[in-house]
Each structure stands twice: as C-alpha cells, then as structure tokens.
Design an enzyme around this catalytic site. Sequence first.
Site, mmCIF file in Angstrom:
data_model
loop_
_atom_site.group_PDB
_atom_site.id
_atom_site.type_symbol
_atom_site.label_atom_id
_atom_site.label_comp_id
_atom_site.label_asym_id
_atom_site.label_seq_id
_atom_site.Cartn_x
_atom_site.Cartn_y
_atom_site.Cartn_z
ATOM 1 N N LYS A 29 -3.733 25.919 24.637
ATOM 2 C CA LYS A 29 -2.823 26.606 25.568
ATOM 3 C C LYS A 29 -1.943 27.593 24.827
ATOM 4 C CE LYS A 29 0.779 23.118 25.207
ATOM 5 N NZ LYS A 29 1.699 23.974 24.408
ATOM 6 N N ASP A 67 0.214 18.365 21.674
ATOM 7 C CA ASP A 67 0.671 19.243 20.577
ATOM 8 C C ASP A 67 1.129 18.529 19.299
ATOM 9 O OD1 ASP A 67 0.243 20.931 22.697
ATOM 10 O OD2 ASP A 67 2.162 21.948 22.611
ATOM 11 N N CYS A 73 6.922 20.715 25.818
ATOM 12 C CA CYS A 73 5.547 20.577 26.317
ATOM 13 C C CYS A 73 5.264 19.212 26.911
ATOM 14 C CB CYS A 73 4.569 20.953 25.223
ATOM 15 S SG CYS A 73 4.674 22.731 24.906
HETATM 16 C C1 VGL Z 1 6.379 23.835 22.202
HETATM 17 C C2 VGL Z 1 8.128 25.251 21.777
HETATM 18 C C3 VGL Z 1 7.262 26.314 21.683
HETATM 19 C C4 VGL Z 1 5.903 22.441 22.446
HETATM 20 C C5 VGL Z 1 5.504 24.894 22.126
HETATM 21 O O1 VGL Z 1 4.709 22.170 22.191
HETATM 22 O O2 VGL Z 1 6.721 21.591 22.889
HETATM 23 N N1 VGL Z 1 7.693 24.021 22.036
HETATM 24 N N2 VGL Z 1 5.945 26.120 21.852
#
Ligand code: VGL
Length: 185
Positions: free
Chosen positions: A99, A13, A137
């Site tokens: 995702k 991410d 994540c």
């Molecule tokens: C994430 C909060 C909400 C992440 C994703 O990628 O860590 N954190 N969505």
Amino acid sequence: MHNEPTRALIVVDVQNDFCPGGALAVSHGDEVVAPLNKLITEFLERGEPVFKSRDWHPQVTKHFAKYGGTWPIHCVQNTPGAEFHPSLIDDPRIQVVSKGLGDKDCYSAFDETDLEQQLREEHVDEVWVGGLATDYCVKNTVLDARKKGFEVKAVSEAMRAVNLNPGDDEQALAEMRKAGAEIVE
Ligand code: VGL
Ligand code: ZN
C-alpha cells in the site's frame, strides 16, 4: 448449530523502517514481532489466511515531508527499510498486501489494495489485527475493517504507536473500541 467464525490475521507494516534504527522508528516497534509470530504460527497451523501489509512507497510521493507531506522518507520500494523485520515469520502461504504506491496517505491496508476482495473470496468474517503503528496504519485498518462489516479483534500487545502527540496510542484504542472492535491482549 454452532459455527466458528472464519478468521484471518492481518499483520500491519512490521518493516525495518518502523522498527528501532529505522527511518520512522516506532519506539519498541520490534516488540510486536514475538506476539505476532505466535499468532502467525497459530493461524497457519489452523489453515487460516494470514496477510502481511507493507508500506511500499515510491521514492517521490506527497506522503513525504520533502514533497509536501508529513513524514520522513521511509519504506521506499525495494530498499532495506521496506523489508519486513528479519525475525518476522516468512511463509509462502502468507499473502503480502502493498500500500501507499501513489501520492495518497494510505494508512489502511484496505486503501487502494485488493485486501477486501481477498478476504471475501476466502469467506472471512473476523480479522485479527496487530502491527505498526497503533495510531496510524493499525487504527485505520481496524476502522476500515469495521466499516466493511468484519468482526475485529485488535491485539493490543502486538501493536506499538508513533505517539506524535502523547496519548495518541490510548486515543487510537478508544476509537477502535468505539467502532466495535474488541481489544484483546
Ligand atoms: C505509517 C506513517 C506513515 C504506518 C505509514 O504504517 O503506520 N505511519 N506511513
Ligand atoms: Zn508511509
């Protein structure tokens, strides 16, 4: 005979919305790009698989505070905030894993994706993990990888935390270590 593990790199991410200026900015989030680029280069040169996961939400999802969840609106599909950081290496050999496509909080790159299947097909037994965010994540990806039996190297200099509560980053590292992941610099 000594067999080297078959490794893969999972870059979690590293998207604009998680970097400074983004909708859910992780402080110093962009600092993961340089160490991850080094790893991406090394893995690709050795012919080892590289995966990039991305948070890839619909406009309306219970993941967002506005619809009953936790988070500000972020990483909406096909918006600039959902794009990978512009300095992160792009290469056709890198496989993208999307995702968070539904209402479920998918904090792991394995959650509702085919990542495990892809790793199995490539006979991977050890994954190296870095990215954003350490306490969501990255942590959940590491814990899932351990549950599925992969050896894990979690690269501490290549991750940064949201730290909704102070100390969440240290706690996340402790949980990863307890699950059998090796924390490496
Ligand atoms: C994430 C909060 C909400 C992440 C994703 O990628 O860590 N954190 N969505
Ligand atoms: Zn999200």
